[in-house]
Write a protein that holds these residues in place. Structure first.
Motif, PDB file in Angstrom:
ATOM      1  N   GLU A 287       0.803  -1.229   0.000  1.00 43.40           N
ATOM      2  CA  GLU A 287       0.000   0.000   0.000  1.00 43.40           C
ATOM      3  C   GLU A 287       0.829   1.269   0.000  1.00 43.40           C
ATOM      4  O   GLU A 287       0.289   2.372  -0.109  1.00 43.40           O
ATOM      5  CB  GLU A 287      -1.008  -0.026   1.147  1.00 43.40           C
ATOM      6  N   GLY A 288       2.130   1.111   0.142  1.00 42.17           N
ATOM      7  CA  GLY A 288       3.004   2.272  -0.012  1.00 42.17           C
ATOM      8  C   GLY A 288       3.005   3.200   1.185  1.00 42.17           C
ATOM      9  O   GLY A 288       2.552   2.834   2.267  1.00 42.17           O
ATOM     10  N   PRO A 289       3.467   4.412   0.972  1.00 42.56           N
ATOM     11  CA  PRO A 289       3.730   5.323   2.094  1.00 42.56           C
ATOM     12  C   PRO A 289       2.505   6.074   2.621  1.00 42.56           C
ATOM     13  O   PRO A 289       2.626   6.814   3.595  1.00 42.56           O
ATOM     14  CB  PRO A 289       4.729   6.320   1.481  1.00 42.56           C
ATOM     15  N   ASN A 290       1.340   5.894   2.001  1.00 48.25           N
ATOM     16  CA  ASN A 290       0.227   6.798   2.352  1.00 48.25           C
ATOM     17  C   ASN A 290      -0.887   6.140   3.168  1.00 48.25           C
ATOM     18  O   ASN A 290      -1.979   6.700   3.273  1.00 48.25           O
ATOM     19  CB  ASN A 290      -0.370   7.372   1.061  1.00 48.25           C
ATOM     20  N   THR A 291      -0.600   4.991   3.745  1.00 45.92           N
ATOM     21  CA  THR A 291      -1.682   4.241   4.378  1.00 45.92           C
ATOM     22  C   THR A 291      -2.233   4.917   5.626  1.00 45.92           C
ATOM     23  O   THR A 291      -3.278   4.542   6.125  1.00 45.92           O
ATOM     24  CB  THR A 291      -1.214   2.838   4.793  1.00 45.92           C
ATOM     25  N   LYS A 292      -1.509   5.895   6.141  1.00 44.19           N
ATOM     26  CA  LYS A 292      -1.990   6.545   7.367  1.00 44.19           C
ATOM     27  C   LYS A 292      -2.765   7.823   7.071  1.00 44.19           C
ATOM     28  O   LYS A 292      -3.344   8.416   7.973  1.00 44.19           O
ATOM     29  CB  LYS A 292      -0.793   6.867   8.273  1.00 44.19           C
ATOM     30  N   ASP A 657      -7.239   5.878   6.010  1.00 47.04           N
ATOM     31  CA  ASP A 657      -6.213   4.878   5.692  1.00 47.04           C
ATOM     32  C   ASP A 657      -5.694   5.051   4.254  1.00 47.04           C
ATOM     33  O   ASP A 657      -5.455   4.072   3.538  1.00 47.04           O
ATOM     34  CB  ASP A 657      -6.758   3.448   5.871  1.00 47.04           C
ATOM     35  N   GLY A 658      -5.608   6.261   3.842  1.00 49.46           N
ATOM     36  CA  GLY A 658      -5.008   6.560   2.539  1.00 49.46           C
ATOM     37  C   GLY A 658      -5.923   6.406   1.355  1.00 49.46           C
ATOM     38  O   GLY A 658      -5.520   6.633   0.218  1.00 49.46           O
ATOM     39  N   ARG A 659      -7.163   5.974   1.606  1.00 45.80           N
ATOM     40  CA  ARG A 659      -8.079   5.719   0.485  1.00 45.80           C
ATOM     41  C   ARG A 659      -9.370   6.512   0.660  1.00 45.80           C
ATOM     42  O   ARG A 659      -9.659   7.008   1.745  1.00 45.80           O
ATOM     43  CB  ARG A 659      -8.387   4.226   0.388  1.00 45.80           C
TER      44      ARG A 659
END
Ligand code: FES
Ligand code: FES
Lengths: 731, 149
Positions: A287-292, A657-659
């Motif tokens: 999911e890479g660096p943006n999951t938070k 969660d980045g989405r």
């Protein structure tokens, strides 16, 4: 040839497949003059915009995209006007980008955004029509051996005035096509228009009421398969792994493929089978660096920008804002915000591609044929003469189907490439469409205004903080501006088509750019949506602080902006601003200058139980310079209010969660007929040298007008969109 | 499974849970009925089942077997357009047109049970989404169609 689906009325030239390279070579007819280019049916092309059949049918070429905004009808009116052809015998043809490229971009720009469809091409298409008329008349005159000046044209018929002899365009088209195109092509005075400027019916309605209109989602090619696709739900993530065997045995499944770094597609005999299998497939994502990332974090990021030292200046019309604010008799301050929003075109993203090592073609909806062409070119790995794009009717566009990196066109090519020779139609589910939009950028805005003792606005600082579309989509423009995104200032900019329509002695409008991992895009109106809310609601706040009427307060700042004043006065007068509103009814107004048009709205609303808003009536005035089809303009104005008020009341894409959290219309509502206000459009074109846009400008004035009316009704200032977040409903 | 669509009988070999919409579009090949949401929110997929409007994305095909189904392609009688289609042309209703098959089917069904609907009746019955925002013309055209014989 079998590959050309029957919806393509691109009988245009010799079909690209037949020529093997999409080259429109034209058929030389020596020794009688220049080459004649022919439509596939043999009709001679007079200019690139006009070909005439022997039966007098006029083939008008269009390369801008039709997504409902009526551009094709409008452009055809302009060409037909100058051509003096029979409007009832007009047929539209759509040259492809490949054909245009092969003819040194004979048709110019294909891109259809920024409300440019008509205004940016009006001059050259009109000249294309006028030149064709001159050539047809000249051909008739040559045949009769009389001076062309003695001949007149009307309704596709040419008359030699002294003798009364007549002939038709169809009869002289062959000869006309051999003539040199005139260099000096005068255009008609719009005051004399008979086809343009009239409220004519659209040319494309018949197929939209009986189910025969082909949209991208309806494309059918022999042997075609269907693909459902899922991209990593967290922007910036990648595919780690998936087990194709898991769904390989499911009904209809042909293949499971990875799509670029971040997507997975199931290819099946039907789309339903593909989608069903895709839902069963477990995909492991990196999911890479943006999951938070979350909406709250993004809001914090933007908030910090409101007081940041560094910001790009978009408008600094003299004076010293800081000093003037410090010395003001009264200071007013407010912070506004605008959310991410998805376009939610009625037709989800899709594209159909057939790839072979020799040729790659895409059939599908795009607002920019040439942009899609470039994407097919890149993703296919083939040279320009082996690639083409066939645009179809778009089930809505609103900016979503412009060209964005790694978007649906690229995906479809990457999928088809893994099925050489087999056409594959890729359709996004609504859920995928919601998860992978190119979102209206988020923006916050802090406004500080200073009033003198008599309530005059002496200073205004408008600080934007938020996302730049151009930084993500056209970084070269931002680089050339030393980091500034000029589009961020739409409607409040220092000059040009989106210039600010107030004169404030001490003024600073600047932008602290705060970009996030969420991909932004051009969303009908683009940055005017938030800018109009910010400035026009704040003007009401200032007027109140000054103890003045909202309209009078504005007027004092608008002496140098006569066209904005014109539309504002027009809506004020029509709504009856100077007289008290009926009991229970509350009014608001707003205006802006954008896309070279001047627009204003005044509305009447009522509010029940403090939160149930009914918008009864919106009066909208627009001065676009020229009005090519008043009936279609009315429809664009009313339609823009549906899009804009849906956004104001219901629409926000939140990030968790980045989405994106919203998956379908149950969480991302859109106005229904029951909520539709009465719309009165005042069309007041004042001419001039500049043509204004239609599709977008008016969208931005509905929201601030309603917010201002809501305040008058309830005493509550709503400073963040959408209103549902404040428990407010549209009824 | 047998389906009767626009007066024609079709034998389709599909999983009974497949939404009617996708059978109409993909097996029967009638693409006038549109996909907009798949969850009964938008109405783009509206067809008639025994004369009543249904959102075909949310009807399993098994429930449609044996019913009389009409899609936008079957609304006209031969070359004679249905009065709703005629009104739609007269009032130049569609913009992009993508929602209009469903809109027209919903309106045709309304007029069958309520030949002269009031504005309030229209508001209650027509809940289709139109992102282009054609509602002003939709309402005008409904009243015009209701007046037409
Ligand atoms: S697709 Fe069926 S209601 Fe939207
Ligand atoms: S006409 Fe485009 S969605 Fe309704």
């Amino acid at each position: 040839m079998t590959a050309i689906p029957k919806f393509t009325r691109r009988s245009f030239l010799v079909s690209s497949a037949a020529l093997g390279g999409g080259l429109a070579l034209g058929l030389r007819l020596p020794p009688f003059g220049p080459a004649v280019v022919r439509a596939a049916d043999g009709s001679p092309e007079i200019t690139v915009w006009v070909a005439i059949r022997p039966d007098n049918t006029t083939l008008i070429r269009a390369v801008r995209a039709e997504m409902g905004q009526g551009t094709i009808t409008g452009l055809a009116q302009l060409i037909a006007e100058e051509l003096d052809c029979d409007w009832n015998k007009v047929v539209i043809e759509y040259p492809t980008p490949g054909q245009s490229v092969a003819r040194k971009r004979a048709w110019g720009d294909f891109s259809t955004g920024g409300s440019r469809g008509v205004r940016a091409s009006n001059e050259y298409v009109r000249k294309g029509g006028a030149a064709a008329r001159m050539m047809l008349v000249q051909a008739a005159a040559n045949e009769w051996k009389v001076p062309a000046s003695e001949c007149v044209a009307a309704n596709s018929v040419i008359t030699h005035k002294p003798s009364g002899r007549k002939t038709t365009y169809g009869k002289v088209a062959e000869a006309a096509a051999r003539l040199e195109q005139p260099k000096d092509v005068p255009l008609k005075d719009p005051k004399t228009w008979k086809i343009a400027g009239k409220p004519l019916k659209r040319l494309d309605t018949a197929g939209k009421v009986n189910g025969t209109m082909m949209y991208g989602i309806d494309v059918k090619l022999p042997g075609m398969l269907n693909a459902a696709v899922k991209d990593c739900p967290v922007f910036g993530g990648k595919v780690k792994s998936f087990d194709a065997a898991q769904v390989a045995g499911m009904t209809g499944v042909k293949k499971v493929v990875q799509v670029g770094d971040s997507g997975v597609a199931v290819i099946a005999d039907s789309w339903w089978h593909a989608k069903t299998a895709l839902e069963q497939l477990s995909i492991v994502w990196d999911e890479g660096p943006n999951t938070k990332a979350s909406s709250a974090d993004i809001a914090e990021l933007l908030k910090a920008g409101l007081d940041a030292d560094q910001a790009f200046v978009g408008n600094q019309a003299g004076g010293d804002v800081k000093a003037a604010l410090a010395g003001a008799a009264k200071k007013v301050e407010a912070v506004y915000s605008y959310p991410y929003q998805n376009h939610a075109c009625m037709e989800p993203m899709n594209a159909t591609v057939r790839w072979t090592p020799e040729r790659c073609e895409m059939w599908g909806p795009t607002q920019n044929g040439e942009g899609a062409f470039a994407q097919v070119l890149e993703a296919s790995g083939l040279p320009a003469d082996k690639v083409d794009v066939h645009n179809v009717m778009l089930g809505g566009g609103f900016g979503r189907r412009g060209t964005y990196p790694n978007d649906y066109v690229t995906q479809a090519v990457l999928i088809a490439k893994q099925m050489p020779g087999t056409p594959v139609k890729m359709i996004w589910s609504r859920e995928e469409d919601m998860a992978h939009g190119r979102y209206h950028p988020v923006m916050q805005c802090k406004l500080v205004g200073g009033l003198d003792a008599s309530g005059n606005l002496t200073a205004l600082h408008m600080r934007l903080s938020g996302q730049s579309i151009l930084a993500a989509v056209r970084p070269e423009v931002v680089q050339a501006q030393k980091g500034r995104d000029p589009l961020s200032f739409q409607g409040v900019f220092e000059s040009g088509e989106h210039s600010f329509s107030y004169t404030v002695p001490n003024l600073l409008i600047d932008h602290a750019m705060r970009n996030t991992h969420v991909p932004p895009g051009f969303w009908r109106g683009v940055n005017i949506n938030q800018n109009a809310v910010f400035i026009e609601c704040f003007m009401d706040e200032l007027a109140e602080a000054a103890g003045q009427d909202a309209l009078e307060f504005r007027r004092k700042l608008m002496a140098k902006h006569p066209r904005n004043l014109g539309v504002l006065n027009a809506v004020a007068e029509r709504i009856g601003w100077s007289k008290p509103a009926p009991a229970g009814i509350h009014r608001g107004l707003a205006h802006l200058h954008c896309f070279d048009s001047f627009v204003a709205a005044a509305c009447e609303i009522s509010v029940k139980d403090g939160n149930k808003v009914r918008v009864h009536r919106i009066v909208a005035a627009t001065d676009p310079g020229y009005a090519v089809n008043p009936a279609q303009i009315e429809r664009q104005v009313a339609g823009s209010f549906v899009y804009g008020l849906s956004a104001l009341f219901f629409q926000e894409c939140t990030v968790k969660d980045g989405r994106i959290e919203q998956t379908n219309f149950h969480q991302y509502n859109s106005m229904r007929i029951a909520q539709m206000p009465k719309v009165e459009t005042i069309l007041m074109p004042t001419g001039g040298t500049v043509w204004g846009g239609i599709g977008e400008p008016t969208i931005c004035v509905a929201a601030p007008a309603v917010l201002n009316a809501f305040y008058r009704a309830t005493g509550k200032r709503i400073r963040s969109v959408p209103m549902k977040n404040h428990g407010i409903e549209l009824v | 499974m047998r389906l009767t669509i626009n007066g024609k009988s079709h034998e389709v070999d599909v999983d009974p849970t497949t939404p009617l919409l996708w059978v109409i579009r993909e097996q029967v090949g009638l693409t006038g009925t549109k996909y907009g949401c798949g969850v009964a929110q938008c109405g783009a997929c509206t067809v008639h089942m025994n004369g009543l409007p249904v959102r075909s994305c949310s009807v399993p095909v098994s429930a449609a077997s044996g019913a009389k189904i009409t899609t936008i392609e079957g609304l006209a009688s031969g070359k004679t357009l249905h009065k709703v289609q005629k009104a739609w042309i007269d009032h130049d209703v569609p913009q992009c047109g993508y929602c209009q098959s469903g809109m027209i089917m919903a309106v045709a069904a309304l007029l069958r049970t309520n030949p002269k609907p009031s504005d309030a009746d229209i508001d209650a019955a027509i809940t289709n989404i139109c992102r282009c925002g054609t509602f002003v013309q939709v309402r005008e055209a409904i009243h015009a169609a209701a007046k037409a014989a």
